[in-house]
Structures are given as structure tokens and as C-alpha cells.
Design a protein around this motif. Structure first.
Motif, PDB file in Angstrom:
ATOM      1  N   LEU A 243       0.798  -8.309   0.715  1.00 51.89           N
ATOM      2  CA  LEU A 243       1.437  -7.221   0.057  1.00 51.89           C
ATOM      3  C   LEU A 243       2.680  -6.790   1.064  1.00 51.89           C
ATOM      4  O   LEU A 243       3.438  -6.084   0.761  1.00 51.89           O
ATOM      5  CB  LEU A 243       0.343  -5.924   0.142  1.00 51.89           C
ATOM      6  CG  LEU A 243       0.738  -4.564  -0.684  1.00 51.89           C
ATOM      7  CD1 LEU A 243       1.001  -5.161  -2.175  1.00 51.89           C
ATOM      8  CD2 LEU A 243       0.013  -3.621  -0.256  1.00 51.89           C
ATOM      9  N   ALA A 368     -12.428  -6.287  -6.648  1.00 53.09           N
ATOM     10  CA  ALA A 368     -12.020  -5.162  -5.878  1.00 53.09           C
ATOM     11  C   ALA A 368     -11.809  -5.558  -4.341  1.00 53.09           C
ATOM     12  O   ALA A 368     -12.410  -4.968  -3.533  1.00 53.09           O
ATOM     13  CB  ALA A 368     -12.935  -4.102  -5.972  1.00 53.09           C
ATOM     14  N   MET A 370      -9.891  -5.120  -0.940  1.00 56.40           N
ATOM     15  CA  MET A 370      -9.253  -3.977  -0.529  1.00 56.40           C
ATOM     16  C   MET A 370      -7.616  -4.094  -0.624  1.00 56.40           C
ATOM     17  O   MET A 370      -7.096  -3.154  -0.852  1.00 56.40           O
ATOM     18  CB  MET A 370      -9.483  -3.675   1.110  1.00 56.40           C
ATOM     19  CG  MET A 370     -10.799  -3.433   1.309  1.00 56.40           C
ATOM     20  SD  MET A 370     -11.419  -1.939   0.811  1.00 56.40           S
ATOM     21  CE  MET A 370     -10.280  -0.706   1.496  1.00 56.40           C
ATOM     22  N   GLU A 371      -7.125  -5.456  -0.538  1.00 52.44           N
ATOM     23  CA  GLU A 371      -5.899  -5.536  -0.750  1.00 52.44           C
ATOM     24  C   GLU A 371      -5.498  -5.701  -2.291  1.00 52.44           C
ATOM     25  O   GLU A 371      -5.990  -6.828  -2.865  1.00 52.44           O
ATOM     26  CB  GLU A 371      -5.301  -6.632  -0.095  1.00 52.44           C
ATOM     27  CG  GLU A 371      -3.627  -7.098  -0.151  1.00 52.44           C
ATOM     28  CD  GLU A 371      -3.335  -8.371   0.103  1.00 52.44           C
ATOM     29  OE1 GLU A 371      -4.022  -9.125   0.537  1.00 52.44           O
ATOM     30  OE2 GLU A 371      -2.010  -8.561   0.320  1.00 52.44           O
ATOM     31  N   PRO A 372      -4.964  -4.940  -3.008  1.00 53.29           N
ATOM     32  CA  PRO A 372      -4.739  -5.023  -4.625  1.00 53.29           C
ATOM     33  C   PRO A 372      -3.831  -6.264  -4.522  1.00 53.29           C
ATOM     34  O   PRO A 372      -3.482  -6.834  -3.664  1.00 53.29           O
ATOM     35  CB  PRO A 372      -3.981  -3.896  -4.808  1.00 53.29           C
ATOM     36  CG  PRO A 372      -3.864  -2.757  -3.655  1.00 53.29           C
ATOM     37  CD  PRO A 372      -4.298  -3.472  -2.696  1.00 53.29           C
ATOM     38  N   VAL A 449       3.201  -5.395  -7.425  1.00 56.10           N
ATOM     39  CA  VAL A 449       2.022  -4.656  -6.848  1.00 56.10           C
ATOM     40  C   VAL A 449       1.139  -4.026  -8.091  1.00 56.10           C
ATOM     41  O   VAL A 449       1.517  -3.408  -8.911  1.00 56.10           O
ATOM     42  CB  VAL A 449       2.305  -3.867  -5.835  1.00 56.10           C
ATOM     43  CG1 VAL A 449       1.216  -3.096  -5.147  1.00 56.10           C
ATOM     44  CG2 VAL A 449       3.354  -4.197  -5.019  1.00 56.10           C
ATOM     45  N   TRP A 450      -0.340  -4.592  -7.969  1.00 55.78           N
ATOM     46  CA  TRP A 450      -1.116  -3.785  -8.860  1.00 55.78           C
ATOM     47  C   TRP A 450      -1.727  -2.631  -8.429  1.00 55.78           C
ATOM     48  O   TRP A 450      -1.840  -2.472  -7.396  1.00 55.78           O
ATOM     49  CB  TRP A 450      -2.343  -4.756  -9.112  1.00 55.78           C
ATOM     50  CG  TRP A 450      -2.013  -6.037 -10.196  1.00 55.78           C
ATOM     51  CD1 TRP A 450      -0.854  -6.430 -10.571  1.00 55.78           C
ATOM     52  CD2 TRP A 450      -2.878  -6.862 -10.830  1.00 55.78           C
ATOM     53  NE1 TRP A 450      -0.857  -7.511 -11.465  1.00 55.78           N
ATOM     54  CE2 TRP A 450      -2.335  -7.642 -11.648  1.00 55.78           C
ATOM     55  CE3 TRP A 450      -4.405  -6.608 -10.887  1.00 55.78           C
ATOM     56  CZ2 TRP A 450      -2.933  -8.556 -12.648  1.00 55.78           C
ATOM     57  CZ3 TRP A 450      -5.077  -7.606 -11.777  1.00 55.78           C
ATOM     58  CH2 TRP A 450      -4.374  -8.510 -12.577  1.00 55.78           C
TER      59      TRP A 450
ATOM     60  N   ARG B  26       6.192   2.144   4.297  1.00 54.52           N
ATOM     61  CA  ARG B  26       6.039   0.558   4.030  1.00 54.52           C
ATOM     62  C   ARG B  26       7.355   0.086   3.370  1.00 54.52           C
ATOM     63  O   ARG B  26       7.997  -0.922   4.016  1.00 54.52           O
ATOM     64  CB  ARG B  26       4.918   0.237   2.873  1.00 54.52           C
ATOM     65  CG  ARG B  26       3.506   0.328   3.590  1.00 54.52           C
ATOM     66  CD  ARG B  26       2.467   0.009   2.865  1.00 54.52           C
ATOM     67  NE  ARG B  26       2.577  -1.283   2.140  1.00 54.52           N
ATOM     68  CZ  ARG B  26       2.585  -2.428   2.796  1.00 54.52           C
ATOM     69  NH1 ARG B  26       1.593  -2.403   3.868  1.00 54.52           N
ATOM     70  NH2 ARG B  26       2.602  -3.683   2.559  1.00 54.52           N
ATOM     71  N   PHE B  36      -1.738  -0.160   1.755  1.00 55.18           N
ATOM     72  CA  PHE B  36      -1.968   0.487   0.568  1.00 55.18           C
ATOM     73  C   PHE B  36      -3.308  -0.111  -0.278  1.00 55.18           C
ATOM     74  O   PHE B  36      -3.382  -1.305  -0.303  1.00 55.18           O
ATOM     75  CB  PHE B  36      -0.696   0.243  -0.479  1.00 55.18           C
ATOM     76  CG  PHE B  36      -1.091   0.537  -1.966  1.00 55.18           C
ATOM     77  CD1 PHE B  36      -1.095  -0.343  -3.048  1.00 55.18           C
ATOM     78  CD2 PHE B  36      -1.606   1.866  -2.325  1.00 55.18           C
ATOM     79  CE1 PHE B  36      -1.150  -0.203  -4.237  1.00 55.18           C
ATOM     80  CE2 PHE B  36      -1.657   1.973  -3.722  1.00 55.18           C
ATOM     81  CZ  PHE B  36      -1.586   0.956  -4.731  1.00 55.18           C
ATOM     82  N   GLY B  37      -4.449   0.668  -0.482  1.00 56.42           N
ATOM     83  CA  GLY B  37      -5.675   0.142  -1.108  1.00 56.42           C
ATOM     84  C   GLY B  37      -6.052   0.753  -2.590  1.00 56.42           C
ATOM     85  O   GLY B  37      -6.535   0.159  -3.327  1.00 56.42           O
ATOM     86  N   CYS B  43      -9.969   5.329  -0.233  1.00 53.96           N
ATOM     87  CA  CYS B  43     -10.448   4.158   0.525  1.00 53.96           C
ATOM     88  C   CYS B  43     -10.059   4.288   2.234  1.00 53.96           C
ATOM     89  O   CYS B  43     -10.510   3.618   2.821  1.00 53.96           O
ATOM     90  CB  CYS B  43      -9.744   2.651   0.102  1.00 53.96           C
ATOM     91  SG  CYS B  43      -7.836   2.515   0.563  1.00 53.96           S
ATOM     92  N   CYS B  97     -11.489  -9.738   7.194  1.00 58.19           N
ATOM     93  CA  CYS B  97     -10.362  -9.831   6.341  1.00 58.19           C
ATOM     94  C   CYS B  97      -8.893  -8.940   7.182  1.00 58.19           C
ATOM     95  O   CYS B  97      -7.902  -9.514   7.232  1.00 58.19           O
ATOM     96  CB  CYS B  97     -10.262  -9.545   5.070  1.00 58.19           C
ATOM     97  SG  CYS B  97      -9.961  -8.009   4.447  1.00 58.19           S
ATOM     98  N   TYR B  99      -7.959  -6.073   6.231  1.00 53.10           N
ATOM     99  CA  TYR B  99      -7.047  -5.359   5.354  1.00 53.10           C
ATOM    100  C   TYR B  99      -7.307  -3.624   5.744  1.00 53.10           C
ATOM    101  O   TYR B  99      -6.269  -2.755   5.792  1.00 53.10           O
ATOM    102  CB  TYR B  99      -7.262  -5.410   3.983  1.00 53.10           C
ATOM    103  CG  TYR B  99      -5.850  -5.060   3.350  1.00 53.10           C
ATOM    104  CD1 TYR B  99      -5.946  -3.712   2.263  1.00 53.10           C
ATOM    105  CD2 TYR B  99      -4.694  -5.517   3.359  1.00 53.10           C
ATOM    106  CE1 TYR B  99      -4.892  -3.186   1.862  1.00 53.10           C
ATOM    107  CE2 TYR B  99      -3.623  -5.113   2.643  1.00 53.10           C
ATOM    108  CZ  TYR B  99      -3.703  -4.031   1.832  1.00 53.10           C
ATOM    109  OH  TYR B  99      -2.703  -3.320   1.174  1.00 53.10           O
ATOM    110  N   CYS B 100      -8.700  -3.542   6.185  1.00 53.78           N
ATOM    111  CA  CYS B 100      -8.884  -1.860   6.037  1.00 53.78           C
ATOM    112  C   CYS B 100      -8.803  -1.306   7.563  1.00 53.78           C
ATOM    113  O   CYS B 100      -8.914  -0.244   8.034  1.00 53.78           O
ATOM    114  CB  CYS B 100     -10.386  -1.631   5.726  1.00 53.78           C
ATOM    115  SG  CYS B 100     -11.484  -2.321   7.007  1.00 53.78           S
ATOM    116  N   ARG B 133     -14.566  -3.697   2.833  1.00 54.79           N
ATOM    117  CA  ARG B 133     -15.448  -4.619   1.766  1.00 54.79           C
ATOM    118  C   ARG B 133     -16.068  -5.833   2.286  1.00 54.79           C
ATOM    119  O   ARG B 133     -16.952  -6.278   1.878  1.00 54.79           O
ATOM    120  CB  ARG B 133     -14.270  -5.064   0.658  1.00 54.79           C
ATOM    121  CG  ARG B 133     -14.545  -6.054  -0.520  1.00 54.79           C
ATOM    122  CD  ARG B 133     -15.273  -5.610  -1.633  1.00 54.79           C
ATOM    123  NE  ARG B 133     -15.151  -6.566  -2.805  1.00 54.79           N
ATOM    124  CZ  ARG B 133     -16.030  -7.550  -2.992  1.00 54.79           C
ATOM    125  NH1 ARG B 133     -17.011  -7.869  -1.920  1.00 54.79           N
ATOM    126  NH2 ARG B 133     -16.267  -8.100  -3.978  1.00 54.79           N
TER     127      ARG B 133
END
Lengths: 450, 151
Positions: A243, A368, A370-372, A449-450, B26, B36-37, B43, B97, B99-100, B133
Motif C-alpha cells: 500500500l 481480513a 490488516m492491510e487491505p 486500494v480496496w 499518506r 490505512f486499515g 482498527c 507482519c 502493519y498495525c 491480526r
């Protein structure tokens, strides 16, 4: 595989494993043959405009202009400056491959792991197919098991030619030359050479047919606690996920997709979408509509303004309830036999027996991450660059090649850290959709981007 | 064209006032460390600080950031508490990972700046809006305690 008692030599294995080892053996040592081509490039000329590169942990995609099938740089590249680059055939989605894989290579090579640069492997089944999975796939808990022997052999092969070159230079016995923490040590314990010092000479040597792997008792990295190499950049925002890809003049696409499988786009108000400030273009696909904007906010606003409607198609009446009802009905009839021992039906029908009936239902779950899902596509007439996170780079490449009509070698996949895979990024649907949008758009790079 | 103080530098970004701060950061400012989550404040991946307070930038309009100091993950290491948090994160290898984790670090830093010795209930309260996650919650909790001076 007994690694505890004696040094392992390369031994015959299953044919697919042997093929993989031959490729990686050639690649490991052949890297040094190929290195001289990279040595010819000016140091300050990055091959693929990657994000700023740092030693260890900041991986970039290792696409190069080398012709396909040149198994030279499969896993290890060494600059004349001695910079060691490891190319990771396994993607990093949190499970730690970007630490485990370098440990395998560094252990046998004798490299200083803290100084190694990591790169993502480009799309190539020929070079990076996992011996357990048969393709360039990361998943199924196969990474360390699959890489264990081939990558250690690759490291050991490169070590062997470095040692041979150093020994020649010193006119000493290669058996007494050690490699420790990135330095090649003379038997006198004082003199040493860096990898870069002998890379040229090593690249001209023939590859050893057989390499000895370290016994487990000699491990300095494997089996010892080690910090994740990607921890710091994930705690400070520098790690690049799909992303995060950015290209000059890139448009960002928000997309609405038919909510029912097999459904089609019925209508979308392109005029209203285009009236939103920052919206550049509306792209209609058979089952989706994408609005491309200067930024994601414009794209989202434009998509809402477009207010798409759908023709739900042949599955219009399928619901979660109807799916469950169909399964319940089907379970009353005979199904496929998984295994058959004894006479189960007789025992189950025995009124004197104790029979327990139970129905277990689980709901549909969204993968799901975390990163779309996302994918950035830079489609030109003579080639296509894909920027995303994927567990299957070669499949992403193939999907893009199919849609664009480009030959596969003209499609370059720049993989990133995955903000969660969990098997979701084994699918290349979002790649295919992004490529379709880019192709329909025809106006430069697009990030979906979803 | 709102003037924003982002990580100590004033920038004029050509963005509408109602644009969520997340996308200004961003897509326009090029600061991709904030993630972006979900886009609907569920989130926590988008957490930044406004005058030191944690906010979800994905649902905070740019207009709300005018006149305030915006701090993102890219600069939180310049803050002594942020530095301790990142050091603890690395010491314990909290991330998977990852991302969070930008949001987690920002939320944890805000917690410790307002409450230097949080107990488990405090941590729950402050951090429950940041989901992971990969399930790194136990290490997040432990790292917060380490950053607070514990073990």
C-alpha cells in the motif's frame, strides 16, 4: 534429516529437489560469475529505482535487466565493495522468513548478518520454486523446511569459491582458511580479506560439485536466539508495504465490485464522479467500477458520487442461509468416501450402541488482513511493473501477462512486506483487477486500494 | 489550502478541509508510515498525535489539525517516550507482519506520556482500539511495561 552427528555432503535426493539444488548451486556460485556485470555498473545507479536501501531489513525488489533463466543471482550477490545482498525467495508476512532465510544463508556463507542487505525475490518459478510446493509460493509452513538444504548449500557454495580464491591469493591451503563474520581469515590468524576483495577472482572459479554443510554443533546463528531483522523498520514506519508504493503521477483508484459472484455492473454515474475535485477518470469493468483520483479521498468521494448499481446475475438468490440449506440437504445423501474401516454404518445403526449426532457450523470468515488488498500497476507499451504484496509473485506475473498480452519476462513484480498474508495473498484477484483497470485507464500508473 | 504542522514542519497541502488527515499524510505529504486499515475508526492503524493526543487520522478531518502539532510514526522516535517505546518494541521483537504497529507505537506512546506507569487495566483501556491480526498483544503489553521502566 540427521544434522547432529556429522557434516552433510550434497547427496542424491528426489528429482525435483535435485533440480532445485542444481539451480541454486549454479546460482550461488554463478552469482559471482554474474557479479562482474553488476560490478560494471556505477555504484550510484540503482537498477530499479527502489526506495532508499539500507543494510538488513529494508528489502527491495531484485528485478534486474538480466535475461530470464540466467540463474546467476538467485540468492547471493556480492559487490566489489563487499556488500552482501541476500535475495529472499520467501515473502515476509510476519512469520519471520526475512530473518530465518538470511540466517540459513549467512550461517554457511560466514557473512556478518548485521551488514547484509535483503531483497525480495523477483517473479521466477525457475529460480525460486519451493521444492515442497512446486512453485514460487510462500505458505503452508514450508519456508524453512523447503529452504533448509538448498539455501545452506547456496551459502556453502559461495563460501567455497571465496575461500579458494583467497587461498590462491595467499598461496595457502584452502582447508585452513576460515570465514568468520564476513571476513576471510588467513591461517596465521592475522591477515584477512573482505568478500569484495576476492569476488572478482572467485567469480572466475569453477563451482565445487560437492559442498560440506556445517554440523549443527558448529552453528553460530541457526538454533540461537536472534532478533528479527525487520523489527526496527516496522516499529518506526519505514517498512514498505504494498500500500505504500508511490510512483510519480500515480492515480489512486477506489473500486466497487459486484456484491454477488457472477454479477455485473449495471450503471455508474460517471459525470457525477468526474465532478468531484481531484477525480481524474472513471473506469468501468464488467463486474466493477473504479474511480481514479489524485488521492484516495477523491477516489472514494467520486465512487460514492458514481452510486453504482448492479445486476446480481445467476446467483442473485444465493444467501448464506440457502448455502447452508443446500449443504444440509446434500449431507443426507451419500458423499465421497474419505476412508473406510470396518462397517461404520452397521455400528451406527446398532440400537444397543451409543450414538452421538452433532452438527457443526462455522460462518463464512473474511480473510481480513490488516492491510487491505492493493496493487500498483505501471503499464507501458513495452513492459509492466507491478508493486504489491503477494505470496505468489510468479502467479501475479502470469496474471498480469495474460491481461496485458505482454510476454512474462516483460512483467516485473516488485514484492513488498505483506501487511498480513494468511493465505489471502495467495490469490491474485486484486492484481488482475489492478492490471485491468490500468489497461482500461491508459493514463499512467494506478494504485488500486480496496 | 490548510497549513499543517507535521512533525515540526509547516506544510501547505492542496487538500479539501474535510479530507481525513490520513490521506493528506499518506497520499499528499508522502508520509506512508501511518497506515490505512479500515477507514471507519475500528482498527487504530491510522493513529497519530494531535498536540500529543492520540487520534484516528482516518476519520479526523484536516481542518481539525490546523493550529495543532501533528506527530506521526516517522517522528515519534524524537520524543523520549516514543524512543523508549520503540526500543522496547525492538528488544522484545513485538512485530510480526508489522502493519498495525505504527498505530500501536503511537497509541502506546500517548498512553505512557499521560500515564507513566500503567497497569493492565490502563493498558487495556488505552490500547483496545488498536487491533492486531497476528496477535502480538502479549508482547505489546510486555513492551509497554518495559518502556515504563519495568521488565
Amino acid at each position: 534429516m540427521d544434522t547432529k552427528t556429522k557434516p552433510q555432503s550434497t547427496s542424491p535426493a528426489s528429482s525435483s529437489r535435485r533440480r532445485f539444488m542444481q539451480l541454486s548451486g549454479a546460482a550461488g556460485g554463478g552469482l559471482l560469475f554474474g557479479f562482474s556485470l553488476f560490478g560494471c555498473q556505477k555504484k550510484e545507479e540503482p537498477r530499479n529505482k527502489p526506495p532508499s536501501e539500507r543494510a538488513v531489513g529494508q528489502a527491495t525488489s531484485a528485478n534486474s535487466d538480466q535475461p530470464p533463466g540466467l540463474a546467476r543471482d538467485a540468492f547471493i550477490r556480492i559487490d566489489r565493495d563487499g556488500l552482501v545482498t541476500f535475495i529472499c525467495p520467501k515473502v515476509e508476512m510476519g512469520q519471520g522468513t526475512f530473518t530465518a532465510i538470511p540466517m540459513l544463508l549467512a550461517e554457511e556463507l560466514g557473512a556478518d548478518l548485521s551488514k547484509v542487505k535483503l531483497e525480495q525475490a523477483p517473479a521466477s518459478n525457475a529460480l525460486y520454486a519451493d521444492p515442497l510446493l512446486g512453485g514460487q509460493v510462500t505458505g503452508g509452513s514450508t519456508s524453512v523446511r523447503g529452504a533448509w538444504t538448498p539455501l545452506r548449500q547456496a551459502g556453502a557454495t559461495v563460501r567455497a569459491v571465496l575461500v579458494t580464491a583467497a587461498a590462491k591469493q595467499w598461496n595457502t591451503d584452502p582447508g585452513s582458511v576460515k570465514v568468520i563474520d564476513g571476513r576471510i581469515m588467513h591461517p596465521d590468524g592475522k591477515q584477512s580479506l573482505g568478500f569484495g576483495d576476492v569476488a572478482d577472482a572467485a567469480s572466475k572459479l569453477p563451482l565445487p560439485g560437492k559442498v560440506e554443510l556445517k554440523p549443527a554443533s558448529a552453528f553460530t546463528l541457526i538454533g540461537k536466539p536472534h532478533h528479527r531483522l525487520d523489527s526496527p523498520i516496522k516499529a518506526n514506519g519505514q517498512a514498505q508495504f504494498g500500500l505504500d508504493a508511490r510512483l510519480p503521477n500515480m492515480g489512486i483508484a477506489a473500486v466497487a465490485i459486484a456484491p454477488v459472484t457472477g454479477g455485473k455492473l449495471a450503471s455508474a454515474d460517471e459525470q457525477k464522479a468526474m465532478a468531484v475535485k481531484g477525480v481524474r477518470q472513471v473506469v468501468k469493468l464488467e463486474n466493477a467500477v473504479a474511480v481514479i483520483g489524485d488521492h484516495f479521498w477523491a477516489a472514494r468521494q467520486g465512487l460514492e458520487a458514481a452510486a453504482p448499481t448492479w445486476d446480481d446475475g445467476p446467483n442473485a438468490n444465493v444467501t448464506s442461509a440457502s448455502i447452508v440449506a443446500d449443504m444440509m440437504k446434500a449431507s443426507q445423501s451419500n458423499g465421497a468416501v474419505a476412508t473406510n474401516k470396518g462397517d461404520a454404518l452397521k455400528r451406527l445403526g446398532d440400537k444397543n450402541g451409543r450414538r452421538i449426532d452433532a452438527i457443526y457450523e462455522v460462518p463464512f470468515l473474511a480473510h481480513a488482513t490488516m492491510e487491505p488488498m492493493n496493487c500498483t500497476v505501471d503499464l507501458k507499451a513495452d513492459g509492466c511493473d507491478i508493486y504489491c504484496g503477494t505470496q505468489v509473485p510468479a502467479l501475479a506475473q502470469a496474471a498480469a501477462a495474460k491481461i496485458t498480452g505482454l510476454p512474462q519476462e516483460k512483467v516485473r513484480v516488485h514484492n513488498h512486506y505483506l501487511g498480513g498474508g494468511f493465505g489471502r495473498r495467495l490469490e491474485v484477484d486484486y492484481v488482475a483487477q489492478a492490471v485491468a483497470i490500468a489497461k482500461a485507464s491508459g493514463k499512467g500508473p494506478v494504485k488500486l486500494v480496496w | 489550502m490548510p497549513a499543517l504542522d507535521i512533525n515540526g514542519s509547516t506544510t501547505n497541502l492542496d487538500v479539501p478541509d474535510d479530507m481525513p488527515l490520513l490521506w493528506a499524510l499518506r497520499d499528499v505529504a508522502g508520509l506512508t508510515g501511518t497506515k490505512f486499515g479500515c477507514g471507519v475508526a475500528l482498527c487504530g492503524a491510522c493513529t497519530v498525535h494531535l498536540d500529543g493526543q492520540p487520534v484516528r487520522s482516518g476519520v479526523t478531518p484536516v481542518s481539525a489539525a490546523v493550529g495543532k502539532q501533528v506527530t506521526t510514526i516517522e517522528a515519534i522516535g524524537n520524543d523520549p517516550v516514543g524512543q523508549k517505546v520503540q526500543a522496547a518494541w525492538n528488544q522484545l521483537d513485538v512485530v510480526q507482519c508489522g502493519y498495525c504497529q505504527s498505530g500501536q507505537v503511537m497509541a502506546a506512546t500517548a498512553l505512557l506520556k499521560s500515564n507513566p506507569h500503567p497497569n493492565d487495566a490502563d493498558i487495556d483501556g488505552a490500547m483496545s482500539g488498536n487491533i492486531c491480526r497476528c496477535g502480538t498483544y502479549p508482547r505489546i503489553r510486555h513492551a509497554i511495561k518495559v518502556a515504563a521502566g519495568g521488565k
